[in-house]
Design an enzyme around this catalytic site. Sequence first.
Site, PDB file in Angstrom:
ATOM      1  N   GLY A  31       8.953 -13.095  -6.015  1.00  0.00           N
ATOM      2  CA  GLY A  31       7.643 -13.775  -5.479  1.00  0.00           C
ATOM      3  C   GLY A  31       6.640 -13.200  -4.978  1.00  0.00           C
ATOM      4  O   GLY A  31       6.282 -12.089  -5.612  1.00  0.00           O
ATOM      5  N   ALA A  32       5.701 -13.548  -4.020  1.00  0.00           N
ATOM      6  CA  ALA A  32       4.481 -12.952  -4.013  1.00  0.00           C
ATOM      7  C   ALA A  32       3.568 -12.641  -4.885  1.00  0.00           C
ATOM      8  O   ALA A  32       3.226 -11.321  -5.250  1.00  0.00           O
ATOM      9  CB  ALA A  32       4.676 -11.658  -2.926  1.00  0.00           C
ATOM     10  N   LEU A  33       3.648 -13.615  -5.852  1.00  0.00           N
ATOM     11  CA  LEU A  33       2.963 -13.502  -7.082  1.00  0.00           C
ATOM     12  C   LEU A  33       1.477 -12.928  -7.140  1.00  0.00           C
ATOM     13  O   LEU A  33       0.982 -13.695  -6.494  1.00  0.00           O
ATOM     14  CB  LEU A  33       3.189 -14.743  -8.142  1.00  0.00           C
ATOM     15  N   HIS A  34       1.043 -12.325  -8.181  1.00  0.00           N
ATOM     16  CA  HIS A  34      -0.417 -11.805  -8.235  1.00  0.00           C
ATOM     17  C   HIS A  34      -0.654 -11.871  -9.809  1.00  0.00           C
ATOM     18  O   HIS A  34       0.176 -12.253 -10.425  1.00  0.00           O
ATOM     19  CB  HIS A  34      -0.416 -10.674  -7.739  1.00  0.00           C
ATOM     20  N   HIS A  37       1.864 -10.404 -12.404  1.00  0.00           N
ATOM     21  CA  HIS A  37       3.117 -11.586 -12.668  1.00  0.00           C
ATOM     22  C   HIS A  37       2.615 -12.616 -13.702  1.00  0.00           C
ATOM     23  O   HIS A  37       3.357 -12.873 -14.710  1.00  0.00           O
ATOM     24  CB  HIS A  37       3.835 -12.163 -11.499  1.00  0.00           C
ATOM     25  N   LYS A 149       4.588  -1.495 -14.355  1.00  0.00           N
ATOM     26  CA  LYS A 149       4.176  -0.852 -13.021  1.00  0.00           C
ATOM     27  C   LYS A 149       5.608  -0.318 -12.485  1.00  0.00           C
ATOM     28  O   LYS A 149       5.637   0.928 -12.222  1.00  0.00           O
ATOM     29  CB  LYS A 149       3.985  -2.090 -12.128  1.00  0.00           C
ATOM     30  N   GLN A 153      12.378   1.050 -13.408  1.00  0.00           N
ATOM     31  CA  GLN A 153      13.165  -0.163 -13.469  1.00  0.00           C
ATOM     32  C   GLN A 153      13.492  -0.629 -14.848  1.00  0.00           C
ATOM     33  O   GLN A 153      14.761  -1.036 -15.226  1.00  0.00           O
ATOM     34  CB  GLN A 153      12.384  -1.270 -12.589  1.00  0.00           C
ATOM     35  N   SER A 185       0.002  -4.892  -7.108  1.00  0.00           N
ATOM     36  CA  SER A 185       1.473  -4.777  -6.454  1.00  0.00           C
ATOM     37  C   SER A 185       1.441  -6.081  -5.070  1.00  0.00           C
ATOM     38  O   SER A 185       0.648  -6.077  -4.460  1.00  0.00           O
ATOM     39  CB  SER A 185       1.704  -3.497  -5.861  1.00  0.00           C
ATOM     40  N   SER A 186       2.659  -6.513  -4.860  1.00  0.00           N
ATOM     41  CA  SER A 186       2.658  -7.376  -3.916  1.00  0.00           C
ATOM     42  C   SER A 186       2.701  -6.730  -2.597  1.00  0.00           C
ATOM     43  O   SER A 186       2.260  -7.263  -1.589  1.00  0.00           O
ATOM     44  CB  SER A 186       4.245  -8.377  -3.774  1.00  0.00           C
TER      45      SER A 186
END
Length: 280
Positions: A31-34, A37, A149, A153, A185-186
């Site tokens: 979530g907290a999409l930008h 995403h 980013k 991961q 970044s969120s």
Amino acid sequence: MNIVNKISELRLALDECRGRGCSIGLVPTMGALHEGHASLVRRSVAENDVTVVSVFLNPTQFNDPKDLERYPRTLEADCELLEACGADIVFAPGVEEVYPEPDTRCFSYPPTDSVMEGAMRPGHFNGVCQIVSKLFSYVEPDKAYFGEKDYQQIAVIRRMVADLGFGLEIVPCPVIRQADGLAMSSRNTLLSDEERQTAANIYRVLNESRTLGLSVQQTHDYVVKEIDAIPMLEVQYFNIVDGDTLADVSSWDEAQSIVGCITVFCGEKPIRLIDHIRYK
Ligand code: PAF
């Protein structure tokens, strides 16, 4: 766009799609999409018949409860953005749905998960593998999209996919940057205006370091010294590593792909900012 909270609803919707022979793309998010995403979702929409976006703030990958507490939660705005990007299904489960029992599975893929973020945030990648493996099992996507980013991961998830034999393709997508170079970044929303402006120096210095013709050690020292000299910024680590295994390299001809991975503390709270640069 279909918004579902239950695994059973998700499975039902996807069985129907598969029955029609549709390919499925998955974009896992917290979530907290930008815009970063959004670029993953648009790519999945372009490459698959059906795109599933998961929105789940996964508690098991946060080793610092304060970090989890202050992580932005913006489901309504997220759904608007996803609708505009053409997502088909949003999977937004509660914690009890995903973890009816504590997840006791342990994943270990050294050195990819033991260095850098793995060393600074013990248990972080174990939590990432727990949730991503669950999402892969629920959705059984043909392709799964991750932002470069979080370079490390992707390296860890690739190892997990090979280990568990998931039959899907991992699609790494380039970092989306603000006009001044700061990686989206969120966490950027947690920065003050001044911190936000200062943070742009991270990528400026990384980029500069590519052009100086220095050795690996000199490049490392240059980046750390330059960034540490900027008020409000402090390098936590800067590792120049093999782009696949993430093991440190000491010369430019030691690996086929070489990447510099950095984490910088910014401001008083402080906020941890992650970035990387490809040297070859
Ligand atoms: O990159 C993220 O946002 C998360 O680590 C992921 C992959 C969605 C797992 O929670």
